[in-house]
Design a protein around this motif. Structure first.
Motif, short mmCIF file in Angstrom:
data_model
loop_
_atom_site.label_atom_id
_atom_site.label_comp_id
_atom_site.label_asym_id
_atom_site.label_seq_id
_atom_site.Cartn_x
_atom_site.Cartn_y
_atom_site.Cartn_z
N ALA A 1 -82.11 -32.63 25.05
CA ALA A 1 -80.80 -32.65 26.07
C ALA A 1 -81.22 -33.70 27.22
CB ALA A 1 -80.71 -31.28 26.70
N VAL A 2 -80.38 -34.58 27.32
CA VAL A 2 -80.29 -35.94 28.08
C VAL A 2 -79.13 -35.72 29.25
CG1 VAL A 2 -80.46 -38.15 28.46
CG2 VAL A 2 -81.48 -37.22 26.36
N GLY A 3 -79.69 -35.72 30.55
CA GLY A 3 -78.81 -35.64 31.73
C GLY A 3 -77.61 -34.71 31.71
N VAL A 4 -78.41 -33.51 31.78
CA VAL A 4 -77.67 -32.32 31.78
C VAL A 4 -78.03 -31.54 33.13
CG1 VAL A 4 -77.61 -31.67 29.30
CG2 VAL A 4 -79.56 -30.84 30.56
N GLU A 5 -77.21 -30.72 33.68
CA GLU A 5 -77.55 -30.06 35.02
C GLU A 5 -78.23 -28.70 34.83
OE1 GLU A 5 -74.17 -29.44 37.54
OE2 GLU A 5 -73.45 -31.44 37.04
N ASP A 6 -78.24 -28.05 33.63
CA ASP A 6 -79.11 -27.09 33.52
C ASP A 6 -79.28 -26.71 32.06
OD1 ASP A 6 -79.99 -24.21 34.39
OD2 ASP A 6 -78.15 -23.16 33.67
N VAL A 7 -80.71 -26.13 31.72
CA VAL A 7 -81.12 -25.75 30.61
C VAL A 7 -81.51 -24.44 30.70
CG1 VAL A 7 -81.78 -27.99 29.80
CG2 VAL A 7 -83.42 -26.74 31.08
N ARG A 8 -81.29 -23.44 29.53
CA ARG A 8 -81.79 -22.08 29.59
C ARG A 8 -82.42 -21.69 28.42
NH1 ARG A 8 -75.66 -20.07 31.44
NH2 ARG A 8 -75.51 -21.06 33.26
N GLY A 9 -83.17 -20.99 28.39
CA GLY A 9 -84.02 -20.46 27.43
C GLY A 9 -85.18 -19.54 27.72
N LYS A 10 -85.98 -19.19 26.95
CA LYS A 10 -87.21 -18.40 27.33
C LYS A 10 -88.23 -19.49 27.92
CE LYS A 10 -86.51 -15.46 23.23
NZ LYS A 10 -87.46 -14.88 22.03
N ASP A 11 -89.09 -18.72 28.65
CA ASP A 11 -89.94 -19.48 29.52
C ASP A 11 -90.77 -20.37 28.41
OD1 ASP A 11 -89.01 -18.57 31.86
OD2 ASP A 11 -90.35 -16.63 32.26
N GLY A 12 -91.28 -21.50 28.95
CA GLY A 12 -92.15 -22.38 28.29
C GLY A 12 -91.28 -22.89 26.90
N GLU A 13 -90.35 -22.50 26.66
CA GLU A 13 -89.64 -23.19 25.44
C GLU A 13 -89.37 -24.77 25.70
OE1 GLU A 13 -87.36 -19.80 22.84
OE2 GLU A 13 -86.39 -20.77 24.56
N TRP A 14 -88.63 -24.83 26.70
CA TRP A 14 -88.27 -26.29 27.21
C TRP A 14 -89.24 -27.11 27.81
CZ3 TRP A 14 -84.08 -28.15 25.07
CH2 TRP A 14 -82.82 -27.36 24.72
N LYS A 15 -89.63 -28.47 27.79
CA LYS A 15 -90.27 -29.37 28.53
C LYS A 15 -89.16 -30.06 29.35
CE LYS A 15 -94.13 -29.70 25.41
NZ LYS A 15 -94.95 -30.60 24.53
N VAL A 16 -89.07 -29.64 30.69
CA VAL A 16 -87.88 -30.47 31.47
C VAL A 16 -88.81 -31.57 32.45
CG1 VAL A 16 -86.44 -29.75 33.07
CG2 VAL A 16 -87.09 -27.99 31.48
N SER A 17 -87.75 -32.49 32.65
CA SER A 17 -88.43 -33.39 33.70
C SER A 17 -86.76 -33.95 34.22
CB SER A 17 -88.74 -34.58 33.03
OG SER A 17 -87.96 -35.43 32.14
N GLU A 18 -86.98 -34.12 35.71
CA GLU A 18 -85.72 -34.33 36.48
C GLU A 18 -85.50 -35.78 36.14
OE1 GLU A 18 -86.18 -33.45 40.34
OE2 GLU A 18 -86.08 -31.39 40.08
N ASP A 19 -84.19 -36.27 35.82
CA ASP A 19 -83.58 -37.53 35.83
C ASP A 19 -83.23 -38.24 37.10
OD1 ASP A 19 -82.65 -39.84 34.84
OD2 ASP A 19 -80.89 -39.05 33.79
N THR A 20 -84.11 -38.24 37.94
CA THR A 20 -83.86 -38.90 39.45
C THR A 20 -82.94 -40.39 39.47
OG1 THR A 20 -86.14 -40.17 39.44
CG2 THR A 20 -86.01 -37.89 40.17
N ALA A 21 -82.85 -40.93 38.29
CA ALA A 21 -82.41 -42.32 38.57
C ALA A 21 -80.93 -42.10 38.29
CB ALA A 21 -82.90 -43.36 37.45
N SER A 22 -80.53 -41.29 37.57
CA SER A 22 -79.21 -40.92 37.33
C SER A 22 -78.34 -40.45 38.49
CB SER A 22 -78.84 -39.90 36.09
OG SER A 22 -79.42 -38.88 36.20
N SER A 23 -79.19 -39.62 39.43
CA SER A 23 -78.35 -39.50 40.68
C SER A 23 -78.73 -40.02 41.80
CB SER A 23 -78.75 -37.88 40.88
OG SER A 23 -80.16 -37.77 40.95
N GLU A 24 -79.21 -41.19 41.68
CA GLU A 24 -79.80 -41.87 42.93
C GLU A 24 -78.69 -42.60 43.71
OE1 GLU A 24 -82.72 -45.81 43.94
OE2 GLU A 24 -82.91 -44.63 42.00
N GLY A 25 -78.52 -42.39 44.88
CA GLY A 25 -77.50 -43.00 45.93
C GLY A 25 -76.19 -42.22 45.79
N ILE A 26 -76.19 -40.95 45.10
CA ILE A 26 -74.83 -40.09 45.33
C ILE A 26 -75.18 -39.18 46.07
CG2 ILE A 26 -73.29 -38.84 43.73
CD1 ILE A 26 -74.22 -40.61 41.20
#
Length: 308
Positions: free
Chosen positions: A250-275
């Motif tokens: 999942a790329v550039g989404v606001e929220d991911v849901r599932g069981k703990d540890g299923e997702w490896k999540v990283s913040e996309d800081t570049a896409s929200s920079e300056g907004i």
């Protein structure tokens, strides 16, 4: 001796005829609009008859008409109301109002749709129009769709006669393009759009691309044998079966849901920079097995994972 004033008899006669019209309309099936738009010419007839009777029965050499202005006012008011109903009815607006009042919510089955695949088709592109949809991989060598649709209508007839009324298919080269259409709907201030809940079956060995329109999608890849790409859906639910061999990105989404540890999540800081006041978008990856085949989800509000 009482004085006869023109208008008194007309008002009484008009009320009498209106009452008779309304009474018999209950047995003849006439609507209120039909009664109000059809009975008003009787007012002119009754008033004209009263004037002629007054002149004929008057014993004066040069009779002068005397009017009951209060009665004339009410007769004129009733006549104006009837004329207004007739004018509005002639424009078709009154039919729309009647249809809106008589509407009820009905559900129908979608006409069955299928498209037989051949070996030359390597990719399927689906463009949706905002209806919720479930997309499932299948071992069958055909694309098919079924489901239900719900509309508010005063008619009992189905809106969709054939499957082509809702979906069209065009083959270009090695790609099959499927375009989902909106339900038939007349343009107007009183018309309400219906809703569709459809399931689309796609062969698991072809590449799939889905272009959403802010709608909710449920993905059931099962034994996926090719890649899926999902774009511009508001919400995506992915059902992952046991012993699956796939990767969900999942790329550039606001929220991911599932069981703990299923997702490896990283913040996309570049896409929200300056907004200012923007929510931080996330990139998330889920992998089952070796992750041989991928489901790529882009530009969605949230992605949920349901692993069985």
């Amino acid at each position: 001796m009482r004085t006869w004033r023109v208008g008194t008899f007309s008002m009484g006669g008009s009320l009498l005829f209106l009452g008779l019209f309304l009474f018999f309309s209950r047995f003849l099936g006439f609507s209120m609009v039909q009664v109000m738009s059809a009975w008003w010419p009787i007012l002119l007839i009754v008033l004209g008859v009263e004037i002629l009777l007054y002149l004929f029965l008057s014993r004066q050499e040069k009779p002068m008409l005397k009017y009951d202005f209060l009665s004339i006012f009410f007769v004129g008011l009733m006549g104006t109301t009837g004329i207004a109903f007739a004018v509005i009815s002639s424009t078709g607006l009154m039919d729309k109002v009647e249809e809106l009042i008589a509407r009820e919510e009905l559900s129908f089955e979608l006409p069955a749709y299928s498209y037989q695949m051949d070996d030359s088709i390597k990719r399927v592109v689906v463009r949706t129009v905002g209806y919720d949809m479930t997309i499932e991989a299948t071992e069958e060598k055909e694309v098919s769709m079924f489901g239900t649709y719900r509309v508010q209508t005063a008619k009992k007839d189905k809106l969709l006669k054939t499957a082509e009324d809702l979906i069209s298919a065009n083959k270009r080269g090695d790609t099959l393009y499927l375009n989902v259409k909106t339900l038939p709907n007349e343009v107007g201030p009183f018309d309400l759009q219906g809703n569709v809940a459809a399931t689309l079956l796609v062969p698991s060995d072809v590449k799939l691309e889905v272009i959403g329109n802010g709608n909710e999608l449920t993905l059931k890849p099962r034994t996926l044998a090719n890649d899926w790409n999902i774009e511009s859906a508001s919400s995506v639910m992915v059902d992952v079966a046991k012993n699956s061999d796939l990767k969900v990105a999942a790329v550039g989404v606001e929220d991911v849901r599932g069981k703990d540890g299923e997702w490896k999540v990283s913040e996309d800081t570049a896409s929200s920079e300056g907004i200012e006041n923007s929510s931080v978008l996330k990139n998330a990856v889920y992998q089952a097995g070796e992750g041989k085949h991928r489901i790529n989800i882009v530009n969605a509000y949230n992605v949920s994972l349901n692993s069985n």
